[in-house]
Design an enzyme around this catalytic site. Sequence first.
Site, mmCIF file in Angstrom:
data_model
loop_
_atom_site.group_PDB
_atom_site.id
_atom_site.type_symbol
_atom_site.label_atom_id
_atom_site.label_comp_id
_atom_site.label_asym_id
_atom_site.label_seq_id
_atom_site.Cartn_x
_atom_site.Cartn_y
_atom_site.Cartn_z
ATOM 1 N N ASP A 92 42.280 -74.502 31.672
ATOM 2 C CA ASP A 92 42.954 -73.271 31.286
ATOM 3 C C ASP A 92 43.113 -72.430 32.548
ATOM 4 O OD1 ASP A 92 43.772 -70.879 30.219
ATOM 5 O OD2 ASP A 92 42.115 -70.682 28.805
ATOM 6 N N ASP A 271 41.973 -77.038 21.496
ATOM 7 C CA ASP A 271 40.655 -76.778 22.062
ATOM 8 C C ASP A 271 40.095 -75.544 21.397
ATOM 9 O OD1 ASP A 271 40.292 -74.288 24.220
ATOM 10 O OD2 ASP A 271 42.367 -74.818 23.790
#
Length: 376
Positions: A92, A271
């Site tokens: 990320d 996720d």
Amino acid sequence: MTFEKLAVDPNSKARAGKITTDHGTIETPIFMPVGTRATVKGVHQRELKEEINPDIILGNTYHLYLRPGTDILEKAGGLHKFMNWDRNILTDSGGFQVYSLSANRKIKENGVKFKSHIDGSTHLFTPEGVMDIQRKIGADIIMAFDECTPYPCDYRYAKRSMHMTHRWLDRCVKRINETDPLYGHNQTLFPIVQGSTYKDLREQSAEYIANVGAEGNAIGGLSVGEPDEEMYAMTDHVNSILPEDKPRYLMGVGTPINLLENIALGVDMFDCVMPTRNARNGMLFTANGFINIKNKKWEDDFSAIDENAYTWVDTAYSKAYLRHLFSVKELLGLQIASIHNLGFYLWLMREARQKIIDGTFRTWKDQMVKNMNTRL
């Protein structure tokens, strides 16, 4: 990176596919365990690989940048070697973490100036800098730097933020094209659709992201407090615009029910910290509903944690023993619960994939959603 769509459920938009990178195959739909700081909390890499068995895990740029720092990661040969993980990793970009630091950051066109949550030191994240950091981390899939808007969000703010995210994306793409991977494997950039819960903004953003022609695309800015119905509506609309021949990643989602409903809308990748965070608070997910293992009702229940045996811990220990570990605050209890929940999440993804291939996903999904909404 390549993506192959192998099957589509006849009664929904659910897809079974296969992503291939230099670190191997990712069978989709997939849930990525969150390894924020180069570790999935409470789980050894050996158990992660052999018991939970994900094709890909997630790391976080913000946290890894602060600790251990990119110098250490470079010396180690990248995150894969540093944490001894030879499968895929996605990072990320840190946009969500910067969003969560609302009291300690300033967002401008150039980037985001923020104060570390650790020691208060000041740092600057720019689209170019975040690309350089992710080069040094070395993940297989890296995310564009974006601004994640809160919920609820003023329309004008959401619009300004979305356009800035698009400008930042152009800078990310330029930087990636100007630089090379550092560790001998390719890295793939995913742009991120934003636009809060406004259909017209989501549509504009999805079209902009689709036109970039990236090898995969992400949907951000959801699962930030909006009702599930709004999340599903935005996801469905965005997926109607994003290319069908590219994987779609819905960021930060979610409960097992959220996963199944979004798979039905055509999402391939997920996720969330929920399986491990909830595990550390004593909540176990199962195919028949959810359990608060701290409840007194489990005090003398000597049956297996879960007879479905997603991982070895499910039949090695009883509910009574696990409740005991939580009641005396033993760390082993957190580990057992974390391994169970992650094992269940990955089992759920593999089952969903097989049902899509068999053409029976919709019926199975509807029954599973009913089951998993039960408090045991």
